[in-house]
Design an enzyme around this catalytic site. Structure first.
Site, PDB file in Angstrom:
ATOM      1  CG  LEU A  66      -2.023  -1.029   1.338  1.00  0.00           C
ATOM      2  CD1 LEU A  66      -2.781  -0.853   2.644  1.00  0.00           C
ATOM      3  CD2 LEU A  66      -2.977  -0.944   0.157  1.00  0.00           C
ATOM      4  CG  ASP A  67       0.728   4.068  -3.174  1.00  0.00           C
ATOM      5  OD1 ASP A  67       1.544   3.178  -3.473  1.00  0.00           O
ATOM      6  OD2 ASP A  67      -0.019   4.633  -3.994  1.00  0.00           O
ATOM      7  CG  PHE A  68       3.797   7.549   3.139  1.00  0.00           C
ATOM      8  CD1 PHE A  68       4.207   7.137   4.391  1.00  0.00           C
ATOM      9  CD2 PHE A  68       3.465   8.882   2.960  1.00  0.00           C
ATOM     10  CE1 PHE A  68       4.302   8.029   5.452  1.00  0.00           C
ATOM     11  CE2 PHE A  68       3.562   9.795   4.006  1.00  0.00           C
ATOM     12  CZ  PHE A  68       3.971   9.359   5.250  1.00  0.00           C
ATOM     13  CB  THR A  70      -3.005   3.934   0.346  1.00  0.00           C
ATOM     14  OG1 THR A  70      -2.765   4.672  -0.853  1.00  0.00           O
ATOM     15  CG2 THR A  70      -4.290   3.146   0.198  1.00  0.00           C
ATOM     16  NE  ARG A 177      -1.331   8.468  -5.229  1.00  0.00           N
ATOM     17  CZ  ARG A 177      -0.146   8.683  -4.650  1.00  0.00           C
ATOM     18  NH1 ARG A 177       0.558   7.640  -4.212  1.00  0.00           N
ATOM     19  NH2 ARG A 177       0.323   9.901  -4.521  1.00  0.00           N
TER      20      ARG A 177
END
Length: 305
Positions: A66-68, A70, A177
Site C-alpha cells: 500500500l502506498d505511504f 493509503t 491514483r
C-alpha cells in the site's frame, strides 16, 4: 485524524499463518532508513516480537503493498508456506481488492472501467511518478484496468466530490491514483498527482476497504471499514446517495465467485479435452499398429501358400 505511532496498530484478523492490519494513512510499510522508525514493520515488531522471522529482511512477509498515504487492509504472512499460498493467489489474479476514495468533481458515469496503460514517468523531477501511455516521458507502459462505481455525491470542505468504490483489475504502481487523475477526477488530497496543488486535506482520501484471498483451505475475507464518514471527518458532507456500500461490495464478491467458478470449469474442460485428445491419439496409434501387423501377417500368409 491522529498521526500514526508504533503503538497504534489496529489488527483486523489473526491466525497461525497471517496477520491483517488496518494500515494508518500516515505510515510506511517498511523502510531501509535507520532513522525512520514509524513503519508497519516496527509496529508489528513492537506488538508481536515473537512472530518476527530473523530470516527475512523486514522480519515480516508483506503479501502486497500500500502506498505511504493509503490506509486500510494490509496482509502479512507469518511463515514461508503461507506467503507462498498468498503469492500464488495474487499471481493468478484471484485476489479481490476494493478501495474507497473521494475524488474531485462529479463523476457522471456511475459504473465504468478505466482502461489506460500505465508506465514509468522518466521526465526530470517526476521519476517517482507513473503516467498513462502517450504522455511525455512515459516508458514501458503496460495495460491496466480499474472498475469504478459511484457510491455518493457530496462536498468536501465546500468543494464538489464523489465517493467511489475502486476495484483494481490489474496491479500496477499508483494505478488507482493515475487512473482517477486520467479521467479528470484526481483523488482528494493526492499531492503527487495534483502537481502539489491539492495540499489542503489532512490526508489522501484513498482507503483499502476490502481484501479477499481465496486460499485453498479457508478463504480470507477482511474489511477495514469506511473512514470517509461525516462522523469521522466533518469536512465530508454527503448530499446524494447512489448505492449503498455493503450491497455494492456483496455484488462485487458474488461476481468474483462466479468468475472464479467459471474459470475453474474452463480449466477442467481444458484438462478433459487434452486427456480426450491423448486417448484418441493413443487409440489411433494402436489401430495403426494393429493394421500394420495385420498387413504383415497377410503378406506372410500369402508367401507361405
Amino acid at each position: 485524524m491522529e498521526p500514526a505511532s508504533v503503538e497504534s496498530l489496529r489488527v483486523l484478523f489473526q491466525s497461525d499463518d497471517y496477520i491483517v492490519v488496518d494500515k494508518h494513512w500516515d505510515i510506511r510499510i517498511d523502510s531501509k532508513m535507520w532513522y525512520e522508525k514509524n513503519t508497519v514493520q516496527n509496529q508489528l515488531r513492537h506488538h508481536f516480537p515473537q512472530l518476527a522471522d530473523p530470516k527475512t529482511y523486514y522480519g515480516f512477509r508483506f503479501c502486497h503493498q500500500l502506498d505511504f498515504s493509503t490506509s486500510g487492509v494490509l496482509c502479512v504472512a507469518l511463515n514461508k508456506a503461507a506467503a507462498g499460498q498468498a503469492y500464488h493467489c495474487f499471481k493468478e489474479r484471484t485476489v479481490t481488492k476494493a478501495y474507497l476514495a473521494l475524488v474531485r468533481g462529479l463523476v457522471e458515469e456511475e459504473i465504468q472501467t478505466l482502461d489506460f496503460s500505465i508506465g514509468k514517468n522518466t521526465s526530470e523531477g517526476k521519476t517517482h511518478m507513473m503516467c498513462i501511455e502517450g504522455t511525455d516521458g512515459c516508458e514501458n507502459a503496460k495495460p491496466c484496468q480499474t472498475a469504478l462505481t459511484v457510491l455518493e455525491y457530496g462536498l468536501y470542505d465546500g468543494d464538489r466530490v464523489t465517493k467511489v468504490l475502486l476495484q483494481p483489475l490489474t496491479g500496477r504502481t499508483h494505478q488507482l491514483r493515475v487512473h482517477c487523475s486520467a479521467i479528470g477526477h484526481p483523488i482528494v488530497g493526492d499531492f503527487t498527482y495534483s502537481s502539489g496543488a491539492d495540499d489542503g486535506p489532512f490526508r489522501m482520501m484513498l482507503h483499502a476497504h476490502l481484501l479477499h484471498i481465496p486460499l485453498d483451505l479457508e478463504p480470507m475475507l477482511v474489511c477495514a471499514g469506511d473512514p470517509f464518514l461525516s462522523s469521522v471527518d466533518p469536512k465530508w458532507l454527503p448530499q446524494r446517495s447512489v448505492r449503498p456500500l455493503k450491497a455494492t461490495v456483496d455484488a462485487l464478491l458474488e461476481h468474483r465467485v462466479h468468475e472464479h467458478r467459471r474459470a475453474k470449469e474452463t480449466e477442467r474442460d481444458q484438462v478433459r479435452q487434452k486427456e480426450e485428445k491423448r486417448r484418441n491419439k493413443s487409440r489411433k496409434e494402436e489401430s495403426e499398429e494393429q493394421r500394420r501387423q495385420c498387413e504383415e501377417w497377410l503378406r506372410e500368409w500369402a508367401g507361405d501358400s
